[in-house]
Design a protein around this motif. Structure first.
Motif, PDB file in Angstrom:
ATOM      1  N   LYS A   1      -8.969 -30.272 -23.067  1.00  0.00           N
ATOM      2  CA  LYS A   1      -9.719 -31.581 -23.447  1.00  0.00           C
ATOM      3  C   LYS A   1      -8.884 -32.546 -23.493  1.00  0.00           C
TER       4      LYS A   1
ATOM      5  N   ASP B   1     -17.072 -30.643 -27.188  1.00  0.00           N
ATOM      6  CA  ASP B   1     -18.435 -30.632 -26.782  1.00  0.00           C
ATOM      7  C   ASP B   1     -18.774 -29.918 -25.547  1.00  0.00           C
ATOM      8  N   HIS B   2     -20.225 -29.722 -25.313  1.00  0.00           N
ATOM      9  CA  HIS B   2     -20.718 -28.893 -24.038  1.00  0.00           C
ATOM     10  C   HIS B   2     -19.964 -29.371 -22.877  1.00  0.00           C
TER      11      HIS B   2
ATOM     12  N   ASP C   1     -13.054 -29.127 -32.163  1.00  0.00           N
ATOM     13  CA  ASP C   1     -14.380 -28.731 -31.719  1.00  0.00           C
ATOM     14  C   ASP C   1     -14.295 -29.506 -30.258  1.00  0.00           C
TER      15      ASP C   1
ATOM     16  N   ARG D   1     -16.551 -28.717 -22.263  1.00  0.00           N
ATOM     17  CA  ARG D   1     -16.191 -27.402 -21.855  1.00  0.00           C
ATOM     18  C   ARG D   1     -16.742 -26.861 -20.502  1.00  0.00           C
ATOM     19  N   THR D   2     -17.755 -27.630 -20.252  1.00  0.00           N
ATOM     20  CA  THR D   2     -18.123 -27.465 -18.825  1.00  0.00           C
ATOM     21  C   THR D   2     -17.053 -28.024 -17.708  1.00  0.00           C
TER      22      THR D   2
END
Length: 190
Positions: free
Chosen positions: A101, A128-129, A126, A132-133
């Motif tokens: 990230k 986010d989606h 954390d 991560r993608t």
């Protein structure tokens, strides 16, 4: 070997390291920690001296490690690469690539120079989606490059990422031979 004199201590001040700092070294790093460091010196017995005196070096968090043959990593002006998809890369000349990230430099800074809790933390943030993608997509592209012996540079990765987005290929399907071959062919035609 990572010597105490080669580590940024909390507070960010340059000072003589004390015995108490030596005793607290395990608060900063432990065996098994994944970190990026600069090779400072080679010794005759084959050991290395490392240093992490800059905030650019230290524990690796919020990402995934990918190993490729070292011959595929091309020398770049900087091996710390920020991609437009919100992903940062560290391209190690030893064949290890850290995909993570995006880390904003100012998040690690505080009034005392840097935030030790963030720099030496063992916990991931954390993610986010979408990030991560992007990490998974870049990791798959690197795996494909490794399989087909494509040199790994920031430019090749960006072109391959953009191509994969344009083709709307799902992340798990990217590693299928037909999609991988299409990606490599598309890169070679550019």
């Amino acid at each position: 070997m990572l010597m105490l004199s080669s580590v940024n201590l909390p507070g960010g001040v340059q000072r003589r390291k004390l015995e108490s700092d030596e005793l607290q070294m395990r608060n900063f790093f432990e065996e098994g920690d994944l970190l990026v460091a600069e090779v400072h010196a080679f010794f005759a017995d084959g050991s290395l001296s490392l240093h992490t005196r800059s905030l650019r070096y230290g524990k690796l968090r919020n990402g995934q490690l990918v190993a490729v043959p070292p011959m595929l990593i091309r020398r770049l002006k900087s091996h710390f690469v920020q991609l437009h998809c919100g992903v940062d890369l560290i391209l190690g000349m030893n064949g290890y690539i850290w995909v993570c990230k995006h880390a904003k430099e100012f998040e690690q800074e505080s009034e005392e120079g840097f935030d030790a809790q963030t720099v030496y933390s063992n916990k991931n943030d954390d993610i986010d989606h979408a990030t991560r993608t992007a990490i998974a997509r870049i990791t798959n592209i690197i795996t494909i490059f490794s399989k087909y012996c494509v040199p790994i540079t920031d430019t090749h990765l960006v072109e391959a990422y953009d191509w994969a987005i344009e083709q709307d290929i799902k992340i798990p399907d990217m590693l299928a031979d037909d999609h991988a071959e299409l990606l490599v062919a598309a890169l070679s035609s550019r």
